[in-house]
Design a protein around this motif. Structure first.
Motif: not given
Length: 302
Positions: A7-25
């Motif tokens: 869950v540490i890996i999940f909450s860390t990586l997914s937050g960063l990935g979806f954050g980048l998708l926000v800016f790309l969108g």
């Protein structure tokens, strides 16, 4: 609670990935061709990698698909639906940039909203757990959202936005710690309230429920010394906020920007470990891990 690596890996990586998708969108930046492919590949590796990691914490990972059916009542299910929708929409949007050098703005805005919604639903999985007072407050979603956007801005190369969001993320994380430290006491949960015997005086456990370990102890009870917690908080804040901001202000080059991203990632991972390690589940009362709370119960004289 027990800080499980998945869950540490999940909450860390997914937050960063979806954050980048926000800016790309949103079109910040709006690359095309191979450059767009690299940006979207990085975002998907982080987002999807984090989501896959989360399944390792499930008791029956092969039943993960069933979670999608409970979207009316479950934040976990809503997270699954929102994440899949975001990834599908952003895949179409990304294809336009990569293969056609065309930005389909409306799709990008929808994908950005769904990506941000995914981070929000993730945060609400924890916020909705009343049995963990440290999480059950507004600072949890605010902290998740601001740090996700800050990391996304870093990866997207949006220097000004990244600096502002990093500062806001640091404030949100600090507020989460400050409010969380008082949350259990303010909740007023004790052995007395749990058993209904509080009116008769202070209630204490005579013996542990059993002599061996069990699922509750493994998953919901974790004791972290205050001195260690304070050190880790300082380390997390320096790596997650202070160092990246200084790098962006003093040396905004591509090389140092990569260092800022790695520092931020390490800091967020440390903060996420604390997020779980410091979370006190009320079940800990029955195992004697909140005796300071029990001791504050008023003893009524007969």
């Amino acid at each position: 609670m027990h800080p499980a690596p998945s869950v540490i890996i999940f909450s860390t990586l997914s937050g960063l990935g979806f954050g980048l998708l926000v800016f790309l969108g949103l079109g910040w930046p709006a690359p095309t061709g191979w450059v767009a492919f690299v940006f979207f590949a990085l975002a998907y590796i982080l987002a999807v990698g984090g989501l896959i990691a989360s399944t390792f914490h499930l008791g029956r990972p092969e039943r993960a698909l069933k979670a999608f059916t409970q979207w009316r009542t479950s934040w976990l299910s809503r997270e699954g639906v929102c994440s899949v929708a975001a990834l599908l929409v952003m895949a179409i949007y990304g294809a336009g940039l990569v293969f056609f050098s065309d930005r389909w703005a409306v799709l990008g805005w929808i994908g950005a909203a769904l990506s941000l919604g995914t981070v929000y639903t993730t945060s609400m999985i924890y916020t909705s757990i009343r049995a963990v007072p440290r999480w059950n407050n507004i600072t949890t979603p605010v902290m998740f959202l601001t740090l996700s956007l800050a990391g996304g801005a870093l990866l997207a190369g949006q220097v000004t936005a990244a600096i502002v969001l990093l500062v806001l993320g640091g404030l949100a994380q600090g507020a989460h710690w400050l409010v969380g430290d008082q949350a259990f006491t303010k909740a007023g949960t004790t052995l007395g309230t749990a058993t209904g015997l509080g009116a008769r005086g202070a209630v204490r456990s005579f013996e542990p429920p059993h002599t061996g370990t069990n699922y509750l102890l493994k998953e919901f009870v974790y004791v972290l010394g205050r001195k260690h917690a304070l050190k880790l908080r300082v380390i997390a804040m320096i790596l997650m906020i202070v160092l990246p901001v200084l790098i962006l202000l003093l040396a905004p080059s591509h090389l140092f920007a990569a260092v800022a991203v790695l520092s931020h990632l390490a800091g967020v991972a440390t903060a996420r470990w604390l997020f779980f390690a410091e979370a006190e589940h009320v079940v800990g009362l029955y195992y004697g891990h909140r005796r300071d709370v029990e001791a504050r119960q008023p003893v009524q004289q007969p």
